[in-house]
Design a protein around this motif. Structure first.
Motif, PDB file in Angstrom:
ATOM      1  N   LYS A   1      39.775  70.594 -12.338  1.00 11.12           N
ATOM      2  CA  LYS A   1      39.177  69.458 -11.633  1.00 11.12           C
ATOM      3  C   LYS A   1      40.219  68.354 -11.509  1.00 11.12           C
ATOM      4  N   PRO A   2      40.305  67.660 -10.402  1.00  8.04           N
ATOM      5  CA  PRO A   2      39.376  67.632  -9.275  1.00  8.04           C
ATOM      6  C   PRO A   2      39.664  68.670  -8.194  1.00  8.04           C
ATOM      7  N   PHE A   3      40.477  69.665  -8.501  1.00  5.15           N
ATOM      8  CA  PHE A   3      40.887  70.627  -7.463  1.00  5.15           C
ATOM      9  C   PHE A   3      40.181  71.983  -7.612  1.00  5.15           C
ATOM     10  N   ASP A   4      38.994  72.017  -8.201  1.00  7.83           N
ATOM     11  CA  ASP A   4      38.361  73.321  -8.432  1.00  7.83           C
ATOM     12  C   ASP A   4      37.370  73.687  -7.333  1.00  7.83           C
ATOM     13  N   PHE A   5      37.576  73.145  -6.126  1.00  2.92           N
ATOM     14  CA  PHE A   5      36.608  73.422  -5.058  1.00  2.92           C
ATOM     15  C   PHE A   5      36.537  74.896  -4.620  1.00  2.92           C
ATOM     16  N   PRO A   6      37.566  75.748  -4.850  1.00  4.02           N
ATOM     17  CA  PRO A   6      37.355  77.168  -4.506  1.00  4.02           C
ATOM     18  C   PRO A   6      36.289  77.847  -5.363  1.00  4.02           C
ATOM     19  N   GLU A   7      35.977  77.262  -6.540  1.00  4.14           N
ATOM     20  CA  GLU A   7      34.996  77.896  -7.434  1.00  4.14           C
ATOM     21  C   GLU A   7      33.671  77.154  -7.486  1.00  4.14           C
ATOM     22  N   ALA A   8      33.594  76.000  -6.827  1.00  5.46           N
ATOM     23  CA  ALA A   8      32.450  75.094  -6.964  1.00  5.46           C
ATOM     24  C   ALA A   8      31.133  75.814  -7.269  1.00  5.46           C
ATOM     25  N   GLU A   9      30.681  75.703  -8.532  1.00 11.69           N
ATOM     26  CA  GLU A   9      29.504  76.470  -8.967  1.00 11.69           C
ATOM     27  C   GLU A   9      28.247  76.098  -8.188  1.00 11.69           C
ATOM     28  N   GLY A  10      28.007  74.804  -8.059  1.00  8.56           N
ATOM     29  CA  GLY A  10      26.763  74.339  -7.461  1.00  8.56           C
ATOM     30  C   GLY A  10      26.701  74.540  -5.953  1.00  8.56           C
ATOM     31  N   GLU A  11      27.854  74.603  -5.290  1.00  5.32           N
ATOM     32  CA  GLU A  11      27.871  74.678  -3.827  1.00  5.32           C
ATOM     33  C   GLU A  11      27.963  76.117  -3.332  1.00  5.32           C
TER      34      GLU A  11
END
Lengths: 115, 328
Positions: free
Chosen positions: B214-224
């Protein structure tokens, strides 16, 4: 100190060796000895998770390149517009083109410095 | 010759290779969980082993021993093989550093480091592509964008210490030789220190992005997108995927310590190997704890925000430091 070609050979060999060891120990050996075999091979257990949506084989993959292009266009709206007018969409969709351009820039800098 | 081969095998399998890395994964994940718990006013792992130290091992084994279930649309064997090669590449990297009693090194070995380090990211990418799912596809698209933003500044900033070292300390663009003298890169004048400071900042930011912290974990975004890259995975395949992610979160900060934070300084590891190793590991644990705090405190960037941040701040800074290092 090794020669650079020797080092590439040794590290590549070690990568293969350690990869094989890791695969053999973690997956084949431990998983096969202690792992739980598949007891109930129902059809639904191998279905893709789609949160209750109907789907067929063709719908399983979203267009990855479009996701990538969308992110880049939102990150750089002005630059993206300029690229689009100049090069069309082919380059923008191609992840390898982006990586190649970035690596070419770094190599060009390194070569310019070396000369 | 035989002794050399045996040494290399010992290093690859025991220290600082496979077994050492497995122990470090358990230790660092325990620290990561304890830090996360502290940030969230919880106690974290308590019961398995002393103070819960063996909880990450228990969780890993639980995943490893589950049923090996693959969707009927996925590739079965090749993702595992590529993933194992990625793990092998990361562990081989440590043999290029002073942590190895008899390190493998040559001139320009920093290029070998960069190429082997990229292998881990490509292995994760392959793992995701091998299992078709809309959420996985979204994760792959996001991961591609992240790599475009993160890898160039990462490569450029990690080249800076070796370039300065080659020109001022005759270290021949070698990761190992630069690591031995990296503290001198900060003391070779104000210009050197300024370039190193800029490169350190940029390297740290891009390293966080490469590791998907984080803040760069958007490839894994659990909730999205339901874990994006790993949506379809569970059991032993997910255990291996976690293993490569966690090994990456050890190797990259370790090399960051060696190149940017003075390596084993104030101890000369060439003179006193055991103490030098202890100093390097203590510095690594400090950096890892900082990364864990950031991972637990930061919110997540949107994909376009993350890429824009990297290309707007990290890339120019790394290129600036690269050009300045070349001119020094």
């Amino acid at each position: 100190m090794l020669g650079v070609y020797e080092l590439v050979l040794v590290t590549t060999g070690l990568t293969l060796f350690l990869g094989a060891i890791g695969y053999a120990i973690l997956y084949e050996m431990l998983q096969k000895i202690y792992g739980r075999p598949l007891r109930n091979r129902g059809a639904t257990r191998e279905e893709v998770v789609m949160c209750g949506m109907e789907y067929d084989r063709g719908e399983l993959t979203a267009p990855t390149a479009r996701v990538f292009t969308m992110i880049m266009s939102k990150a750089f709206p002005r630059g993206h517009g300029g690229f689009l007018r100049t090069f069309g969409t082919v380059v923008l969709n191609d992840w390898f083109a982006w990586m190649l351009a970035a690596l070419a820039l770094i190599v060009a800098l390194a070569v310019a410095w070396g000369w | 010759m035989l002794t050399d081969v045996l040494w290399v095998l010992f290093e690859a399998l025991v220290f600082p290779g496979f077994i050492f890395m497995a122990i470090m994964v358990i230790l660092t994940q325990w620290i990561h969980r304890k830090v996360g718990a502290r940030v969230q006013y919880r106690r974290g792992p308590m019961y398995t082993g002393y103070a819960g130290t063996l909880q990450p091992l228990a969780d890993f084994l639980k995943l490893l021993f589950k049923e090996d279930l693959v969707s009927k649309y996925s590739l079965r064997r090749s993702p595992l093989l590529i993933l194992s090669l990625g793990i092998g590449a990361l562990i081989t990297l440590v043999l290029l550093t002073p942590l190895a009693p008899r390190p493998l090194y040559s001139e320009f070995d920093i290029i070998v480091y960069l190429y082997l380090a990229l292998f881990a990211s490509l292995a994760i990418l392959y793992l995701a592509i091998a299992s078709p799912n809309p959420y996985t596809s979204l994760g792959v698209g996001r991961y591609l964008a992240l790599l475009v933003g993160a890898e160039p500044p990462y490569a450029a900033s990690f080249l800076v210490p070796t370039i300065i070292g080659a020109s001022t300390l005759s270290t021949g663009y070698s990761l190992y030789l630069t690591s031995l003298k990296s503290h001198l890169l900060w003391t070779g004048g104000l210009a050197n220190a300024a370039v190193m400071a800029i490169a350190t900042f940029s390297a740290f930011l891009s390293m966080l992005a490469v590791m998907e912290v984080k803040p760069f974990d958007f490839p894994e975004a659990e909730g999205e997108i339901y874990w994006g890259l790993f949506t379809e995975y569970g059991g032993p395949r997910l255990a291996l995927a976690f293993f490569i992610l966690y090994v990456e979160r050890i190797v990259l900060p370790l090399v960051f310590v060696l190149l940017f934070l003075g390596g084993s300084w104030p101890v000369d590891i060439a003179q006193n190997y055991p103490l030098g190793v202890v100093v390097i590991l203590l510095k690594f644990l400090a950096v890892f704890t900082l990364i864990s705090v950031i991972d637990n405190m930061m919110p997540r960037f949107r994909p376009d925000q993350g890429v824009k941040f990297l290309l707007k701040y990290s890339l120019p800074l790394s290129l600036l430091s690269l050009i300045a290092a070349a001119l020094l």
